[in-house]
Design a protein around this motif. Structure first.
Motif, PDB file in Angstrom:
ATOM      1  N   SER A  71     -40.036  19.978   9.693  1.00  0.00           N
ATOM      2  CA  SER A  71     -39.111  19.073   9.655  1.00  0.00           C
ATOM      3  C   SER A  71     -37.898  19.083   8.897  1.00  0.00           C
ATOM      4  O   SER A  71     -37.730  20.159   8.429  1.00  0.00           O
ATOM      5  CB  SER A  71     -39.952  17.595   8.984  1.00  0.00           C
ATOM      6  OG  SER A  71     -40.205  18.024   7.813  1.00  0.00           O
ATOM      7  N   LEU A  72     -37.070  18.393   8.984  1.00  0.00           N
ATOM      8  CA  LEU A  72     -35.921  18.165   8.683  1.00  0.00           C
ATOM      9  C   LEU A  72     -35.890  17.433   7.397  1.00  0.00           C
ATOM     10  O   LEU A  72     -35.134  17.540   6.352  1.00  0.00           O
ATOM     11  CB  LEU A  72     -34.606  17.522   9.385  1.00  0.00           C
ATOM     12  CG  LEU A  72     -33.331  17.420   8.882  1.00  0.00           C
ATOM     13  CD1 LEU A  72     -32.821  18.883   8.529  1.00  0.00           C
ATOM     14  CD2 LEU A  72     -32.439  16.902   9.880  1.00  0.00           C
ATOM     15  N   GLY A  73     -36.696  16.427   7.130  1.00  0.00           N
ATOM     16  CA  GLY A  73     -37.111  15.365   6.002  1.00  0.00           C
ATOM     17  C   GLY A  73     -38.165  14.688   6.370  1.00  0.00           C
ATOM     18  O   GLY A  73     -38.823  15.032   7.058  1.00  0.00           O
ATOM     19  N   ASP A  74     -38.161  13.616   5.481  1.00  0.00           N
ATOM     20  CA  ASP A  74     -39.262  12.629   5.523  1.00  0.00           C
ATOM     21  C   ASP A  74     -39.482  11.814   6.638  1.00  0.00           C
ATOM     22  O   ASP A  74     -40.427  11.390   7.222  1.00  0.00           O
ATOM     23  CB  ASP A  74     -39.100  11.600   4.235  1.00  0.00           C
ATOM     24  CG  ASP A  74     -39.387  12.494   2.976  1.00  0.00           C
ATOM     25  OD1 ASP A  74     -40.329  13.356   2.969  1.00  0.00           O
ATOM     26  OD2 ASP A  74     -38.957  11.905   1.873  1.00  0.00           O
ATOM     27  N   ASN A  75     -38.218  11.731   7.591  1.00  0.00           N
ATOM     28  CA  ASN A  75     -38.320  10.781   8.682  1.00  0.00           C
ATOM     29  C   ASN A  75     -37.833  11.529  10.048  1.00  0.00           C
ATOM     30  O   ASN A  75     -37.996  10.924  10.841  1.00  0.00           O
ATOM     31  CB  ASN A  75     -37.265   9.691   8.674  1.00  0.00           C
ATOM     32  CG  ASN A  75     -37.464   8.761   7.273  1.00  0.00           C
ATOM     33  OD1 ASN A  75     -38.742   8.317   6.997  1.00  0.00           O
ATOM     34  ND2 ASN A  75     -36.712   8.705   6.445  1.00  0.00           N
ATOM     35  N   ASP A  76     -37.524  12.735  10.061  1.00  0.00           N
ATOM     36  CA  ASP A  76     -37.029  13.581  11.158  1.00  0.00           C
ATOM     37  C   ASP A  76     -38.288  14.529  11.461  1.00  0.00           C
ATOM     38  O   ASP A  76     -37.771  15.881  10.876  1.00  0.00           O
ATOM     39  CB  ASP A  76     -35.653  13.820  11.215  1.00  0.00           C
ATOM     40  CG  ASP A  76     -34.883  12.615  11.320  1.00  0.00           C
ATOM     41  OD1 ASP A  76     -35.050  11.822  12.254  1.00  0.00           O
ATOM     42  OD2 ASP A  76     -33.986  12.570  10.426  1.00  0.00           O
ATOM     43  N   ARG A  77     -39.112  14.587  11.974  1.00  0.00           N
ATOM     44  CA  ARG A  77     -40.204  15.532  11.941  1.00  0.00           C
ATOM     45  C   ARG A  77     -40.243  16.136  13.444  1.00  0.00           C
ATOM     46  O   ARG A  77     -40.396  15.455  14.509  1.00  0.00           O
ATOM     47  CB  ARG A  77     -41.449  15.174  11.475  1.00  0.00           C
ATOM     48  CG  ARG A  77     -41.580  14.876  10.114  1.00  0.00           C
ATOM     49  CD  ARG A  77     -43.160  14.610   9.646  1.00  0.00           C
ATOM     50  NE  ARG A  77     -42.859  14.040   8.148  1.00  0.00           N
ATOM     51  CZ  ARG A  77     -42.981  13.127   7.568  1.00  0.00           C
ATOM     52  NH1 ARG A  77     -42.919  12.234   8.398  1.00  0.00           N
ATOM     53  NH2 ARG A  77     -42.872  12.871   6.295  1.00  0.00           N
ATOM     54  N   ASN A  78     -40.177  17.461  13.668  1.00  0.00           N
ATOM     55  CA  ASN A  78     -40.487  18.151  14.876  1.00  0.00           C
ATOM     56  C   ASN A  78     -41.816  17.991  15.418  1.00  0.00           C
ATOM     57  O   ASN A  78     -42.333  17.570  16.438  1.00  0.00           O
ATOM     58  CB  ASN A  78     -39.858  19.443  15.139  1.00  0.00           C
ATOM     59  CG  ASN A  78     -38.416  19.427  14.749  1.00  0.00           C
ATOM     60  OD1 ASN A  78     -37.604  18.743  15.562  1.00  0.00           O
ATOM     61  ND2 ASN A  78     -38.049  20.060  13.817  1.00  0.00           N
TER      62      ASN A  78
END
Length: 108
Positions: A71-78
């Motif tokens: 992921s990029l962070g807590d809200n944008d997960r691949n």
């Protein structure tokens, strides 16, 4: 092609006598450079697989409690492999899901 990632351990992590780790508000995280190599391989083939060896320590928690995520962070997960009670949950971001990969696919 196998791509490995050396992980930095931070937070509350216990080494178990069974050759494992127990995480309580801790994490194992790869570097940005290693993550870029994984990104490049996934985008070049459009394919990936994830292998984990896990034993749930808490089967009453709601979740999904993250086991592995890219992921990029807590809200944008691949993608995320998580656990909710006795279920394993897999979320994959695509055109039909949120930027967090929801809704979740559940596996028992």
């Amino acid at each position: 092609m196998l791509q490995t990632a050396n992980l930095n351990l931070t937070g509350n992590i216990d080494w178990l006598g069974s050759w494992g780790l127990s995480f309580t508000n801790g994490k194992a995280q790869a570097s940005t450079a290693t993550s870029k190599k994984i990104h490049d391989l996934i985008t070049s083939t459009g394919e990936f697989s994830v292998e984990t060896w896990v034993t749930p320590n808490n089967v009453v928690q709601e979740g999904p409690a993250r086991i592995v995520t890219y992921s990029l962070g807590d809200n944008d997960r691949n993608f995320t492999l998580g656990q909710s009670q006795y279920n394993y949950d897999f979320m994959l971001r695509n055109e039909q899901t949120s930027s967090n990969g929801e809704p979740t696919n559940k596996y028992t």
